[in-house]
Structures are given as C-alpha cells and as structure tokens.
Write an enzyme that holds these catalytic residues in place. Sequence first.
Site, PDB file in Angstrom:
ATOM      1  N   LYS A 119       0.839  -1.211   0.000  1.00  0.00           N
ATOM      2  CA  LYS A 119       0.000   0.000   0.000  1.00  0.00           C
ATOM      3  C   LYS A 119       0.864   1.246   0.000  1.00  0.00           C
ATOM      4  CE  LYS A 119      -4.319  -1.833   1.600  1.00  0.00           C
ATOM      5  NZ  LYS A 119      -4.773  -2.651   2.713  1.00  0.00           N
ATOM      6  N   LYS A 223      -4.258 -12.130  -7.822  1.00  0.00           N
ATOM      7  CA  LYS A 223      -5.532 -12.487  -7.175  1.00  0.00           C
ATOM      8  C   LYS A 223      -6.657 -11.537  -7.590  1.00  0.00           C
ATOM      9  CE  LYS A 223      -5.218  -9.604  -3.151  1.00  0.00           C
ATOM     10  NZ  LYS A 223      -5.936  -9.215  -2.003  1.00  0.00           N
ATOM     11  N   LYS A 226     -10.470  -5.870  -5.320  1.00  0.00           N
ATOM     12  CA  LYS A 226     -11.248  -4.681  -5.685  1.00  0.00           C
ATOM     13  C   LYS A 226     -10.387  -3.657  -6.416  1.00  0.00           C
ATOM     14  CE  LYS A 226     -14.156  -5.385  -1.676  1.00  0.00           C
ATOM     15  NZ  LYS A 226     -14.297  -5.078  -0.255  1.00  0.00           N
TER      16      LYS A 226
HETATM   17  P1  TYM Z   1     -10.629  -7.760   2.916  1.00  0.00           P
HETATM   18  O1  TYM Z   1     -11.783  -6.861   3.149  1.00  0.00           O
HETATM   19  O2  TYM Z   1      -9.562  -7.301   2.000  1.00  0.00           O
HETATM   20  O3  TYM Z   1     -11.125  -9.160   2.395  1.00  0.00           O
HETATM   21  C1  TYM Z   1     -12.125  -9.876   3.087  1.00  0.00           C
HETATM   22  C2  TYM Z   1     -11.856 -11.365   3.036  1.00  0.00           C
HETATM   23  O4  TYM Z   1     -11.827 -11.809   1.673  1.00  0.00           O
HETATM   24  C3  TYM Z   1     -10.631 -12.539   1.430  1.00  0.00           C
HETATM   25  N1  TYM Z   1     -10.200 -12.335   0.040  1.00  0.00           N
HETATM   26  C4  TYM Z   1      -9.779 -13.329  -0.752  1.00  0.00           C
HETATM   27  N2  TYM Z   1      -9.639 -14.638  -0.529  1.00  0.00           N
HETATM   28  C5  TYM Z   1      -9.191 -15.403  -1.549  1.00  0.00           C
HETATM   29  N3  TYM Z   1      -8.892 -14.896  -2.774  1.00  0.00           N
HETATM   30  C6  TYM Z   1      -9.015 -13.579  -3.047  1.00  0.00           C
HETATM   31  N4  TYM Z   1      -8.754 -13.104  -4.257  1.00  0.00           N
HETATM   32  C7  TYM Z   1      -9.470 -12.722  -2.007  1.00  0.00           C
HETATM   33  N5  TYM Z   1      -9.706 -11.387  -1.906  1.00  0.00           N
HETATM   34  C8  TYM Z   1     -10.145 -11.173  -0.648  1.00  0.00           C
HETATM   35  C9  TYM Z   1      -9.621 -11.960   2.413  1.00  0.00           C
HETATM   36  O5  TYM Z   1      -8.566 -12.866   2.643  1.00  0.00           O
HETATM   37  C10 TYM Z   1     -10.491 -11.747   3.621  1.00  0.00           C
HETATM   38  O6  TYM Z   1     -10.638 -12.942   4.358  1.00  0.00           O
HETATM   39  N6  TYM Z   1      -7.929  -7.139   7.020  1.00  0.00           N
HETATM   40  C11 TYM Z   1      -9.106  -7.820   6.509  1.00  0.00           C
HETATM   41  C12 TYM Z   1     -10.377  -7.464   7.241  1.00  0.00           C
HETATM   42  C13 TYM Z   1     -10.291  -7.685   8.715  1.00  0.00           C
HETATM   43  C14 TYM Z   1     -10.307  -8.938   9.396  1.00  0.00           C
HETATM   44  C15 TYM Z   1     -10.207  -8.627  10.757  1.00  0.00           C
HETATM   45  C16 TYM Z   1     -10.411 -10.256   8.950  1.00  0.00           C
HETATM   46  C17 TYM Z   1     -10.184  -6.713   9.662  1.00  0.00           C
HETATM   47  N7  TYM Z   1     -10.118  -7.287  10.878  1.00  0.00           N
HETATM   48  C18 TYM Z   1     -10.200  -9.649  11.740  1.00  0.00           C
HETATM   49  C19 TYM Z   1     -10.413 -11.263   9.930  1.00  0.00           C
HETATM   50  C20 TYM Z   1     -10.307 -10.955  11.295  1.00  0.00           C
HETATM   51  C21 TYM Z   1      -9.260  -7.418   5.054  1.00  0.00           C
HETATM   52  O7  TYM Z   1      -8.787  -6.414   4.629  1.00  0.00           O
HETATM   53  O8  TYM Z   1     -10.010  -8.215   4.316  1.00  0.00           O
END
Ligand code: TYM
Length: 358
Positions: A119, A223, A226
Amino acid sequence: MNQESENKKKVVVSGIRSTGNLHLGNYFGALNKFVKLQDEYDCRYFIADLHALTTNPDPTQLHASVKDILAEYVAAGLDPEKNIIYVQSDIPEISELYLLMNMHVGIGELMRTASFKDKARKALGITSDSEEIEKEIIGNQTNNQRVNAGLLTYPTLMAVDILIHHADFVPVGKDQEQHLELTRRFARRFNSFYKTDYFGEPVNFNFGTAGALKVPGLDGSGKMGKSEGNCIYLIDDEKTLRKKVMRAVTDEGPKEPNQTPTQPVENLFTLMELVSEPEVVKHYRDSYADCSIRYGDMKKQLAEDMLKVTLPIRQRILDIKDNDEYLSKMVKNGAERAREHASKTLREVREIMGIRKI
Ligand code: TYM
C-alpha cells in the site's frame, strides 16, 4: 442459544472491509466459509469500517458500503439469529484496546508487513524495496498524509478485532495470513510481558484443505481484488458477468499434448474448480491435455456455473439492501452482544496492564 451453550463452542471471528461490493474472492476466501461455520461454532462476523478508513474513503460511499456488505452477508446465507453480526465502529472497546495493544507492537515489524509495503508503494508511486520506502516516508515532508499511521498500525487493529473475542478460528483468504501470524505474535508478546496466558493463538480455518485460498482474477495475473479491476461481483447482473468472463485473458492454446497450462489459463481452471462440477473440470482439463480445447466453450461454461452461485445471492441482496429497518435492527442487536464480550476483555486487559481505579 443460551449463554452457557454459547460459551462451550469454539469462537470464530472474521470481518470484511467496507470498501465496495463483495466479489468471488471475498466469497470463496471468506464469506462462504462464514456460512459453513455458523451451525457449529460461536461465530462473530463484522464489517471492518475502521480498517476501510485507512485508505481515506469518501464518507458517503463508506456508509453505503457498510450497508451493502451487511446485505451481502445475509444474502449469502449468514443468519443473524445464529451469528453475532456487527459493525466494527459500533464497538468502542475495540478502539481502546487498539491503543493499549499498540504499546506492545514495534514500528519495524509493522513496516515490514507485506500489505503495508504494497500500500505504501502504491501511495508513493514507487516500486522500490523496504529501505527506499522507509527513506521516502521519513525523509519526504510531502508524504505526510499519503502513508498514514492508521495504515501502518492496520495489523494491530486486526489483531484486536480477533483477540478481543478470544477467537479460536479466523476464516480468511491467503492474503490475510501474515496478519494472522502477527496476531499470534502480539498475543504471545502480551502474554510473555505480563507473565500470563491470557490470550490464545487463533488460526485460519481451511476445512481440511491444503492451505488458505487465493482466488485469481480474470486478467491473467494475480488475485481477484477490488483495486485490481479484475473482479466478478456477487451483485453483477447476468449480462455483465457473462461479458467479463468472455473477455478473460487466455493464450493462443496448448502447443503440444500434456503441456502445463500458462498462468491465465490455469487461473480459469482454478475458478472453474470453485464453481463447476468435478466432471466438468475434468472434461476441460482433458481437452486441454489433448489440445482440443476451445476457450470460448470453456468460458461459456464457466460463466454459466458462476451464475448458478451468484444469481440467487444477487436476488436476495436486491431484496434486503434497502430494508434499513431490518439492517439497523440487526446491527444494533449484534453490537450489544459483541460489546458484552469486548467489554469483558477490555476490563481484564486494563487490569493486567495496571490501569486500575485509585
Ligand atoms: P478484505 O476486506 O480485504 O477481504 C475480506 C476477506 O476476503 C478474502 N479475500 C480473498 N480470498 C481469496 N482470494 C481472493 N482473491 C481474495 N480477496 C479477498 C480476504 O482474505 C479476507 O478474508 N484485514 C481484513 C479485514 C479484517 C479482518 C479482521 C479479517 C479486519 N479485521 C479480523 C479477519 C479478522 C481485510 O482487509 O479483508
């Protein structure tokens, strides 16, 4: 569920940032697992709107996005009766514990986190390594706002989301595993500093498969994400979805029998394995191996099978998403229940750290 039976079950915690509609990566990497876990575990799922703030979203969009994802949670099958569903910012205890936990987190380890480096690189418009990122951040006055402190301490906040519930399992995709590793490290450090075994060490949940999932995008490279513009969204209508899949990157076709597929084609197979029946995948794998494959046919099939997953969810999203009364009742109730757990943890942590009434 009464309090006693809730206490006996293992605790599952996970969240998704409110940065736009959910795509198939979020669905297969996370949301689909949330749904599968809801009958057996004590599950607490939230919308990570404070994490979304780290990339300075437009306030109106942030709010709309929280509502969209709540509707998508329910539309995908999450039952507010079985789970605690809440919005992260409705739990003030999280913000306080985040402050306390930051006292045990090193700036260096945060700066070495892969997601921070990614980032920061993007924000600074550079491609260089850690040392240069560091020089650029510290040395250049004009970078004050571009790489904000919230972005750096993102893993602390995520660790707190998890530890405040004493979670056993945290279902996430592959890209979040480093954050989970840091969560365990912070828990161990806290325990060792205060000579306690207060925090456990939560792990991912992969349903016995080899490892965490990484759902690829349609552009042939990394991957689905968004910010990569390579997504199939749960809310995509039929025409949009078909169009995206038909435009997916492939190659000129296999040159010789039994050749290893190129990355873009392997990505399509990976997507197919998620949505299609095993015999369908086998048919196309075989036809790739004997060089008779026609990518057009494969893509049509892939789009068809994706629609079988997404269209029923899309319909339910449309039914729920403007029902403000339902959504607001759901998160109000979720916040109350989440705060019971969170305030207990915060009280105990304050006590352990020596923050006591005089
Ligand atoms: P975020 O919002 O980027 O994504 C949410 C969830 O989707 C999964 N994900 C994917 N899995 C497989 N392939 C992909 N292409 C793909 N894109 C997204 C992410 O691995 C995630 O599980 N930091 C986290 C949000 C968060 C969180 C937490 C998660 C904040 N606090 C506590 C678990 C526990 C995030 O940015 O996810």
